[in-house]
Scaffold this active site. Structure first.
Site, PDB file in Angstrom:
ATOM      1  N   LYS A 128      24.807  25.674  35.489  1.00 20.57           N
ATOM      2  CA  LYS A 128      25.077  24.581  35.793  1.00 20.57           C
ATOM      3  C   LYS A 128      26.084  24.629  37.163  1.00 20.57           C
ATOM      4  O   LYS A 128      24.971  23.663  38.134  1.00 20.57           O
ATOM      5  CB  LYS A 128      26.043  23.233  34.856  1.00 20.57           C
ATOM      6  CG  LYS A 128      24.980  23.245  33.568  1.00 20.57           C
ATOM      7  CD  LYS A 128      26.108  22.115  33.120  1.00 20.57           C
ATOM      8  CE  LYS A 128      25.116  21.988  31.526  1.00 20.57           C
ATOM      9  NZ  LYS A 128      25.267  20.808  30.871  1.00 20.57           N
ATOM     10  N   LYS A 211      10.528  26.035  28.240  1.00 20.20           N
ATOM     11  CA  LYS A 211      11.117  24.395  26.655  1.00 20.20           C
ATOM     12  C   LYS A 211      10.886  23.479  27.198  1.00 20.20           C
ATOM     13  O   LYS A 211      11.295  23.231  28.832  1.00 20.20           O
ATOM     14  CB  LYS A 211      12.881  24.981  26.425  1.00 20.20           C
ATOM     15  CG  LYS A 211      14.000  24.411  26.412  1.00 20.20           C
ATOM     16  CD  LYS A 211      14.698  24.411  25.582  1.00 20.20           C
ATOM     17  CE  LYS A 211      15.599  23.334  26.054  1.00 20.20           C
ATOM     18  NZ  LYS A 211      17.014  23.489  25.127  1.00 20.20           N
ATOM     19  N   LYS A 214      13.970  18.119  30.290  1.00 19.56           N
ATOM     20  CA  LYS A 214      14.052  16.234  30.766  1.00 19.56           C
ATOM     21  C   LYS A 214      13.646  17.314  32.685  1.00 19.56           C
ATOM     22  O   LYS A 214      13.657  15.979  33.170  1.00 19.56           O
ATOM     23  CB  LYS A 214      15.130  15.150  30.423  1.00 19.56           C
ATOM     24  CG  LYS A 214      16.447  16.148  30.905  1.00 19.56           C
ATOM     25  CD  LYS A 214      17.711  15.068  30.061  1.00 19.56           C
ATOM     26  CE  LYS A 214      18.670  15.937  29.908  1.00 19.56           C
ATOM     27  NZ  LYS A 214      19.992  16.060  28.861  1.00 19.56           N
TER      28      LYS A 214
HETATM   29  P1  AMP Z   1      19.349  18.246  25.605  1.00 26.42           P
HETATM   30  O1  AMP Z   1      18.704  17.778  26.034  1.00 26.42           O
HETATM   31  O2  AMP Z   1      19.572  19.646  26.021  1.00 26.42           O
HETATM   32  O3  AMP Z   1      20.709  18.097  25.916  1.00 26.42           O
HETATM   33  O4  AMP Z   1      19.356  18.484  24.267  1.00 26.42           O
HETATM   34  C1  AMP Z   1      20.230  17.429  22.770  1.00 26.42           C
HETATM   35  C2  AMP Z   1      19.249  18.351  22.002  1.00 26.42           C
HETATM   36  O5  AMP Z   1      18.059  18.446  22.030  1.00 26.42           O
HETATM   37  C3  AMP Z   1      20.275  19.406  21.851  1.00 26.42           C
HETATM   38  O6  AMP Z   1      19.994  19.925  20.531  1.00 26.42           O
HETATM   39  C4  AMP Z   1      18.075  20.944  21.591  1.00 26.42           C
HETATM   40  O7  AMP Z   1      18.865  21.630  21.033  1.00 26.42           O
HETATM   41  C5  AMP Z   1      18.123  19.140  21.122  1.00 26.42           C
HETATM   42  N1  AMP Z   1      16.056  20.105  22.014  1.00 26.42           N
HETATM   43  C6  AMP Z   1      16.455  19.668  23.656  1.00 26.42           C
HETATM   44  N2  AMP Z   1      14.770  20.159  23.804  1.00 26.42           N
HETATM   45  C7  AMP Z   1      14.499  20.887  23.266  1.00 26.42           C
HETATM   46  C8  AMP Z   1      12.865  21.397  22.747  1.00 26.42           C
HETATM   47  N3  AMP Z   1      12.705  21.635  23.973  1.00 26.42           N
HETATM   48  N4  AMP Z   1      13.078  21.768  21.579  1.00 26.42           N
HETATM   49  C9  AMP Z   1      14.027  21.945  20.194  1.00 26.42           C
HETATM   50  N5  AMP Z   1      15.221  21.624  20.375  1.00 26.42           N
HETATM   51  C10 AMP Z   1      15.481  21.116  22.018  1.00 26.42           C
END
Ligand code: AMP
Ligand code: TRP
Length: 352
Positions: A128, A211, A214
């Site tokens: 980051k 993956k 956002k």
């Molecule tokens: P984030 O949006 O990266 O802050 O992730 C928030 C939660 O969503 C975390 O528990 C991640 O492991 C899950 N997560 C985010 N993106 C994915 C994805 N593409 N596939 C599965 N889980 C995800």
């Protein structure tokens, strides 16, 4: 007494329902299908077997610049999506991190137990910080994992369901808990990472090597829970696949199709093999159409319920206040023990 189950004057997790904690940052106005499948679906199941605490990490969110009005709105919107997706505030304790002052307070104590070099090894910080330029990164971003350790230890959580990318933070949490316990006496439960299966990882529809996230390059690569059904359908129909046209599961050679098959299996509650069997011989278009229907069937009730909840922000805030009270009761107890163990003079009363 083993460190994993220290018996102190602190309330201990119910053996039948182990204490569990997880959270996300409220840093977008909508969650996406990856968040739903990778986090919310498992949380929803885990709240049945665990004494679960789920929170919105707004203190973590401000480690990178946030617009205040947007942060406030996103916090309510994300909370509404948790509830709409099935996290039940009557079963789980659902709260906002900044409503529980003990998070910031415990983080301070843990900061003093963390080595500078130890914190500097955190790979998520390095990633980051590199994005922003090392010099511009805040000290808050640097101590982010220590605040996260505090989140977990305050509630004496045993299980912490997170994605693989969070493993290092959970390891740090375990190290800090063990260090505190051996220096000051058993105080914290040493948590276990509960790493959610990689099969629950959802990839970008336009760029299936990455993956679903956002921060995606193309807005059509991810499905927002708050997208209109027509938009969702279009995104699925336009998902990138491959030219050979054969329906079979091959993550390496056919990552786009593999992602669609995974989505189908998870949301349709069936095996990948049975989906392949049903659509083998047919074109991708037929598969996509059927998948679009299933995705809309999953997402549309969440969208509708979220919008309904957001129409009554006072009721949402009332739920959050009631849950924050439950969270505060647990967190305050841990913090009081910590303050006592490190040698702070007892206050005559807490000034809250
Ligand atoms: P984030 O949006 O990266 O802050 O992730 C928030 C939660 O969503 C975390 O528990 C991640 O492991 C899950 N997560 C985010 N993106 C994915 C994805 N593409 N596939 C599965 N889980 C995800
Ligand atoms: N860092 C986590 C993420 O980016 C969010 C988080 C903050 C968290 N505190 C936590 C997750 C405590 C689990 C437990 O996804």
């Amino acid at each position: 007494m083993p460190l994993d189950s220290p018996l102190t004057d602190i309330e201990r997790p119910d053996i039948e329902r182990p204490r569990l904690l997880s959270g996300m940052q409220p840093s977008a106005d909508s969650l996406h299908l990856g968040n739903y499948i990778g986090a919310l679906l498992s949380w929803k199941a885990l709240q049945e077997t665990h004494d679960a605490f789920f929170f919105l990490a707004d203190l973590h969110a401000i480690t990178v610049p946030q617009d205040p009005a947007e942060l406030r709105a996103n916090t309510r919107r994300t909370m509404a999506q948790y509830i709409a997706a099935g996290i039940d505030p009557a079963k789980s304790t659902l709260f906002v991190q900044s409503h529980v002052p003990a998070h910031a307070e415990l983080a301070w104590v843990l900061n003093t137990l963390t080595g500078f070099g130890e914190a500097a090894r955190m790979t998520q910080f390095k990633d980051k910080a590199a994005k922003q330029g090392q010099e511009a990164a805040s000290v808050g971003l640097f101590t982010y994992p220590i605040l996260q350790a505090g989140d977990i230890l305050l509630y004496q959580a045993v299980d912490v369901p997170v994605g693989e990318d969070q493993r290092q933070h959970i390891e740090l949490t375990r190290d800090l808990a063990t260090r505190f316990n051996s220096r000051f006496g058993d105080t914290f439960t040493v948590p276990k990472p509960y790493i959610l299966k990689d099969t629950a990882k959802i990839f970008d529809l336009q760029n299936p090597g990455a993956k679903m996230s956002k921060s995606a390059e193309s807005p059509t690569g991810l499905i927002w829970l708050l997208d209109e059904p027509k938009v969702t359908e279009k995104k699925i129909m336009r998902a990138v696949t491959d030219a050979d046209g054969e329906v079979r599961f091959d993550r390496e050679a056919k990552p786009g199709l593999a992602n669609l098959l995974t989505l189908f299996a998870i949301l349709g509650n069936r095996s990948i093999e049975s989906v392949v069997e049903e659509f083998a011989g047919g074109g991708y278009g037929t598969l996509k159409k059927a998948l679009a229907a299933i995705v809309v069937e999953t997402v549309e009730p969440i969208r509708t319920r979220t919008l309904e909840l957001l129409e009554d922000p006072a009721e949402l805030d009332r739920i959050l206040a009631a849950n924050a009270e439950k969270a505060n009761a647990v967190a305050e107890q841990t913090l009081a023990t910590v303050y006592d163990r490190v040698g702070f003079l007892p206050p005559l009363r807490r000034h809250r």
